[in-house]
Each structure stands twice: as C-alpha cells, then as structure tokens.
Motif scaffolding. Structure first.
Motif, mmCIF file in Angstrom:
data_model
loop_
_atom_site.group_PDB
_atom_site.id
_atom_site.type_symbol
_atom_site.label_atom_id
_atom_site.label_comp_id
_atom_site.label_asym_id
_atom_site.label_seq_id
_atom_site.Cartn_x
_atom_site.Cartn_y
_atom_site.Cartn_z
ATOM 1 N N UNK A 145 -5.185 -8.707 2.753
ATOM 2 C CA UNK A 145 -4.653 -7.585 1.976
ATOM 3 C C UNK A 145 -5.510 -6.338 2.225
ATOM 4 N N UNK A 146 -6.838 -6.537 2.195
ATOM 5 C CA UNK A 146 -7.746 -5.400 2.410
ATOM 6 C C UNK A 146 -7.492 -4.771 3.778
ATOM 7 N N UNK A 147 -7.309 -5.609 4.781
ATOM 8 C CA UNK A 147 -7.071 -5.072 6.131
ATOM 9 C C UNK A 147 -5.721 -4.362 6.184
ATOM 10 N N UNK A 148 -4.729 -4.996 5.570
ATOM 11 C CA UNK A 148 -3.403 -4.373 5.552
ATOM 12 C C UNK A 148 -3.432 -3.049 4.814
ATOM 13 N N UNK A 149 -4.144 -3.028 3.695
ATOM 14 C CA UNK A 149 -4.189 -1.808 2.873
ATOM 15 C C UNK A 149 -4.944 -0.695 3.597
ATOM 16 N N UNK A 150 -6.112 -1.013 4.129
ATOM 17 C CA UNK A 150 -7.005 0.042 4.629
ATOM 18 C C UNK A 150 -6.686 0.501 6.053
ATOM 19 N N UNK A 155 0.833 -1.210 0.000
ATOM 20 C CA UNK A 155 0.000 0.000 0.000
ATOM 21 C C UNK A 155 0.863 1.253 0.000
ATOM 22 N N UNK A 156 1.870 1.290 0.874
ATOM 23 C CA UNK A 156 2.696 2.496 0.963
ATOM 24 C C UNK A 156 3.421 2.756 -0.351
ATOM 25 N N UNK A 157 3.863 1.674 -0.985
ATOM 26 C CA UNK A 157 4.535 1.839 -2.281
ATOM 27 C C UNK A 157 3.547 2.365 -3.329
ATOM 28 N N UNK A 158 2.331 1.799 -3.312
ATOM 29 C CA UNK A 158 1.312 2.243 -4.283
ATOM 30 C C UNK A 158 0.976 3.723 -4.084
#
Lengths: 179, 244
Positions: free
Chosen positions: B164-169, B19-22
């Motif tokens: 992934x969703x939890x990590x991203x959000x 996420x941080x990279x995106x």
C-alpha cells in the motif's frame, strides 16, 4: 453585560482542547500546517496540541484563537488555563540557564516540580522579574499581576473562568482599539 | 529481485486508485480545484489525508525503539503513531528523516485502509520481503529475528501494508512525473547503457522528489521493472523498463 448574564461557553462536555482546535480548524478547512503557519507556531507543536499531548502555552493559545477566529476564553477554559498550568508553562519557559540560576538563588529545588509550584505562589523576586521580562512590563506591574493571579487561585473554578473570560474580552477589545 | 507478479501489481494498482480517490477527496474538502498535472506528490499531503480525509489520529510520540510506527484500532478513532525518536532506532541513525517518516506513515495508513475493522490492535512488525534494500527500511531488528513473532496472516497484512505504501507514494503518475525517471525511460528506449553510479543518482533524485527514502525508491524502481539490483550494483533493465 453583567457577569451573571455572561453566556456559558458553547463547548460540549468532555471536549478537550485538542478536539476543540481540530473542530475549528476543520470548519475553516485548514490543514494543520496551514494553521501552524498562520499562527506562526511549529507544525509539530500544533499537531501535539490537537492530540492533547502538549500543555499549551498561553501565548500559543492566543495565536491559535486568532488564527482560527475562535473565542480565546473557551480555549483557555479548555486548556485548564488556570493558574497552576499557566505558572508551570511560565516555569518551563524559564527553564533556561539564566532562569535556573535565578531560581537557585532563591533556594528553590528546581528538580521538584510540585515544591517549585508551591514556592511560586510566594512569587520570589527572581520569578517576578522573569514574569516582568516575559510580559514586557515593570516589576511593579508584575507584582500586581502576581497578586491578581493569587486572587484567581482562591476563586472557585467557575468564578475563575468568568474572570478569565472578562480579562480576555478586555484584552481583545484593547487589541482591537490599538489596531 | 524479480519483477513483481501480477498479484503484487494488482495490489499496487489498488493502492494507487485509493490514493487518487483520497487526494480528490482532500481537495474537494479543501474546496480547491487542483488540476491533475499540478497535484502535489502524495507524500506532501499524507498527513492531511490521514487526519482530515481518513479521519485518523496522527500522533508523533515516543515509542519503544524497536519500531518506527504503529496503527492502533483499539479506540473508536483509528490512531497512527509515529516514533519521533526514530533516528535512535537501530539502523536508522543516518536515515533521511522526512522520507523515512513518510514511508512509515504510508505503511501505517496501509494498515488502516486494509485492516481497520478486522479487530486488530497494536499491529506491529516488520517485513523483509522487499529484499536487502527494503530490509533497511522495514526491519529495525536483527535479520535473524525478522518476522519471528509474526503469524502467516500477520505477515500477509504487513506485506500488503508495504505494498500500500509503495502504491500510495510511488506507483503510477508520481513516478512517471519525476524528471529522473523520464530520463531513465529515454535511455531505455534509446538502448543506452547507464552506469550504476548514475542510476544511484537517479534513485536519490527520485527519492527527493517523491519525499521517500532512497532504499524505498530503489525497491519501487525494481518493481517498476526499470532497474535491477545485484548487491548494490544497479543496472538499467531496458526490456522491462519499456513495459513499465
């Protein structure tokens, strides 16, 4: 510039309107939301146009072309902004209770889209009045516009595209003169 | 719900790094210099990241009423479809629309980031591995039919997409930046008791700030070790909260 010298639009073959909008938006480094805000259109509407899910309204294309600083003629050509689609969009916009009542008055079966489109080529008075209302013009002007549209229908697609380019160039020129 | 194991935490960390990279890539593409502290919450740029960084198609459309979204890798450009009728999906009539859309999109992005290239098409299915609260988010079908049509490999992929969703959000700085979360940490440090009602309020505040559903926020707070959830009664988990 003569019609013969009018350059062909620089649009790769098989590009859709959605691809075209996306490409220009990305070139401007704008998000869909920023584009929608700039064009004063809804986010979901622009998103659907980019995905070719939605038939574009002509006024929306004008706003998008201005927001993207992109040639409107190319966008109209891509949108198959030809008479049938334009009429259908007009019709959609007038699918209001008043519009339906007016159409019913002419004996048109509003449930049959194809039949209705065929009827529209005869330009019933209720539709002319709706068109005049939409364009902020008189019914006489709307009649002349209807005649012009009918002439466009009879042209070949290539000729039609040339005329649409000329019309949009003229419109842009007029717009520039006013501002 | 137990504190997540190391493997799960590693998944969250990996997703958060992605996420941080995106987000960095997104602002680089926009040619905008945005300081870390003033970055928007990840949900706020989710659509743009899907479209303009990952370069997926993001389509809001009508899908069958048994699913919220789907990731489709059958064409050259991966496509994420979100059910625009999601409020008609059984169990979602009163859902927080924006939050639910974001959770769905992040889950589907998880499939794209983790599964693209594995020749999967029309991945779908839901998981109830997050327990009662997450079942509300993730499982529109009847509980007794949960996962009935998923192979173990598909279950794993679904599980990873939810992680992934939890990590991203949520995971890391987005959660740490929430005022309500910081207050909970203060309470934990001070050894204060916090009522379930107040914890629910904090959950809703965090969900609002992160633009996710309260159910998803609850699960994420459990995974962060901040709270426990006993049949809807929340409790502050001081020891684990200090570790979070």
């Amino acid at each position: 510039m003569t019609e013969e010298n009018t350059p062909e639009p620089i649009v790769p073959e098989r590009t859709t309107l959605g691809d075209y909008i996306r490409r220009h938006r990305r070139e401007k480094r704008m998000s869909v939301r920023e584009l929608a805000d700039k064009a004063r259109l809804s986010y979901f509407y622009v998103s659907k146009l980019e995905n070719d899910q939605q038939e574009p309204a002509v006024d929306a294309l004008i706003k998008l072309a201005s927001a993207l600083d992109a040639p409107l003629g190319e966008m109209l050509a891509l949108s198959e902004g030809e008479t049938a689609a334009i009429l259908e969009n007009l019709l959609e916009r007038h699918r209001t209770p008043e519009g339906l009542r007016a159409a019913r008055g002419t004996g048109i079966d509003v449930g049959d889209r194809q039949a209705l489109l065929a009827e529209l080529r005869n330009w019933p008075p209720s539709l002319l009045s709706a068109l005049a209302d939409l364009a902020g013009a008189s019914v006489d002007d709307a009649e002349r516009l209807a005649e012009a549209l009918n002439s466009l229908v009879r042209l070949s697609p290539e000729e039609r595209r040339r005329w649409i380019r000329l019309i949009t160039t003229y419109a842009a020129d007029e717009e520039g003169r006013r501002t | 719900m137990s504190f997540p194991n190391r493997g799960y935490r590693a998944l969250l960390q990996k997703s958060a790094l992605d996420r941080d990279q995106l987000i960095r890539d997104y602002f680089a593409w926009k040619d905008e210099d945005v300081e870390i502290a003033s970055r928007p919450v990840p949900a706020a740029v989710l659509d743009d990241i899907i479209r303009d960084v990952v370069e997926c198609k993001l389509i809001y459309c009508h899908l069958p009423l048994d699913r919220l979204g789907e990731a489709d890798f059958s064409s050259e450009v991966p496509t994420i479809r979100v059910n625009e009728d999601f409020q008609e999906v059984p169990g979602f009539a009163n859902a927080n629309p924006d939050g639910l859309l974001n959770v769905t999109k992040a889950h589907e992005l998880g499939h794209v980031r983790r599964d693209h290239g594995k020749q999967m098409s029309h991945l779908r299915g839901q998981m109830s591995m997050f327990g009662e609260t997450a079942a509300v988010i993730s499982c529109p079908r009847r509980r007794d039919q949960d996962n009935a049509n998923l192979t173990p490999a598909e279950r794993k992929r679904e599980f990873e997409a939810w992680a992934y969703a939890e990590g991203y959000l949520v995971f890391g700085w987005p959660l740490a930046r929430c005022a309500a979360y910081q207050q909970l940490q203060e309470s934990a440090r001070g050894g204060r008791t916090v009522s379930s009602d107040r914890l629910w309020r904090a959950v809703y505040e965090i969900a609002g700030e992160l633009q996710i559903t309260p159910a998803f926020a609850t699960v994420a707070l459990e995974h962060a070790g901040m709270i426990s959830n006993q049949g809807g009664v929340l409790g502050l988990n001081p020891q684990l909260a200090l570790l979070a």
